[in-house]
Motif scaffolding. Structure first.
Motif, short mmCIF file in Angstrom:
data_model
loop_
_atom_site.label_atom_id
_atom_site.label_comp_id
_atom_site.label_asym_id
_atom_site.label_seq_id
_atom_site.Cartn_x
_atom_site.Cartn_y
_atom_site.Cartn_z
N LEU A 42 0.83 -1.20 0.00
CA LEU A 42 0.00 0.00 0.00
C LEU A 42 0.87 1.26 0.00
O LEU A 42 0.58 2.22 -0.71
CB LEU A 42 -0.94 0.00 1.20
N ALA A 43 1.96 1.23 0.76
CA ALA A 43 2.88 2.37 0.78
C ALA A 43 3.48 2.60 -0.59
O ALA A 43 3.61 3.74 -1.05
CB ALA A 43 3.98 2.14 1.82
N ALA A 44 3.84 1.52 -1.28
CA ALA A 44 4.40 1.65 -2.63
C ALA A 44 3.35 2.20 -3.59
O ALA A 44 3.65 3.06 -4.42
CB ALA A 44 4.91 0.29 -3.11
N GLU A 49 1.09 6.81 -6.78
CA GLU A 49 0.06 7.83 -6.96
C GLU A 49 0.63 9.23 -6.77
O GLU A 49 0.15 10.19 -7.36
CB GLU A 49 -1.10 7.58 -6.00
N ALA A 50 1.68 9.35 -5.95
CA ALA A 50 2.34 10.64 -5.73
C ALA A 50 3.44 10.89 -6.77
O ALA A 50 4.21 11.83 -6.64
CB ALA A 50 2.94 10.69 -4.32
N ALA A 58 11.83 1.19 -4.61
CA ALA A 58 12.61 0.80 -3.42
C ALA A 58 11.78 -0.07 -2.50
O ALA A 58 12.28 -1.08 -1.97
CB ALA A 58 13.11 2.05 -2.70
N VAL A 59 10.51 0.28 -2.31
CA VAL A 59 9.64 -0.52 -1.46
C VAL A 59 9.40 -1.89 -2.10
O VAL A 59 9.47 -2.92 -1.44
CB VAL A 59 8.30 0.21 -1.19
N ILE A 78 2.12 -6.12 -7.50
CA ILE A 78 3.18 -5.23 -7.97
C ILE A 78 3.05 -4.99 -9.46
O ILE A 78 3.09 -3.84 -9.93
CB ILE A 78 4.57 -5.79 -7.60
N SER A 79 2.88 -6.05 -10.23
CA SER A 79 2.78 -5.88 -11.68
C SER A 79 1.52 -5.10 -12.06
O SER A 79 1.55 -4.26 -12.97
CB SER A 79 2.82 -7.23 -12.40
N GLY A 80 0.44 -5.32 -11.35
CA GLY A 80 -0.79 -4.58 -11.62
C GLY A 80 -0.68 -3.11 -11.28
O GLY A 80 -1.12 -2.24 -12.04
N ASP A 81 -0.08 -2.81 -10.12
CA ASP A 81 0.07 -1.40 -9.71
C ASP A 81 0.99 -0.64 -10.66
O ASP A 81 0.71 0.50 -11.04
CB ASP A 81 0.60 -1.31 -8.28
#
Length: 136
Positions: A42-44, A49-50, A58-59, A78-81
């Protein structure tokens, strides 16, 4: 779900707006225990988004280096995001070397195929597709 499907499902989350970070200043990572993979993912996503790709990568690298790095749900997230945010080369760099169709299933493979096709690498996409067809 492929990463292109996520565009249609994306809706802004309601909540208080945070002040924008100063240009060039990476947003601080939310505090999360090292073993909390979902919080790290979620942090990644928040960093993506930012528009902080290096921070998100890095995350992701931290998560992939740990025991959760071999989990199918982690690879597909990860691949989806990354795909949903338009960052295709990192999908190939981070996910492709770790992807095993038998262990990780077809969802991550489909995200890889889409990334390869969008990057113009039809041979690599065909290779992953052949592997997926072998799974039935």
């Amino acid at each position: 779900m492929g990463f292109f499907d996520r565009f249609a499902a994306r809706k802004p989350a309601p909540g208080p707006a945070s002040p924008p970070a100063a240009a060039g200043t990476p947003a601080p990572a939310p505090a999360a225990p090292a073993g909390n993979v979902q919080a790290r993912l979620l942090a990644a996503r928040e960093r993506l988004e930012a528009r902080d790709l290096p921070g998100a990568l890095a995350v992701y690298e931290e998560v992939l280096a740990g025991p959760a790095g071999d989990r199918a749900d982690v690879l597909v997230t990860i691949s989806g995001d990354l795909g949903a945010s338009g960052h295709l080369p990192p999908i190939v760099e981070l996910i492709a070397p770790r992807y095993d169709a038998d262990r990780h299933g077809p969802a991550t493979g489909l995200n890889l195929i889409q990334a390869y096709l969008a990057l113009g690498n039809a041979d690599a996409a065909q290779h992953v597709l052949d592997i997926l067809f072998a799974l039935n």
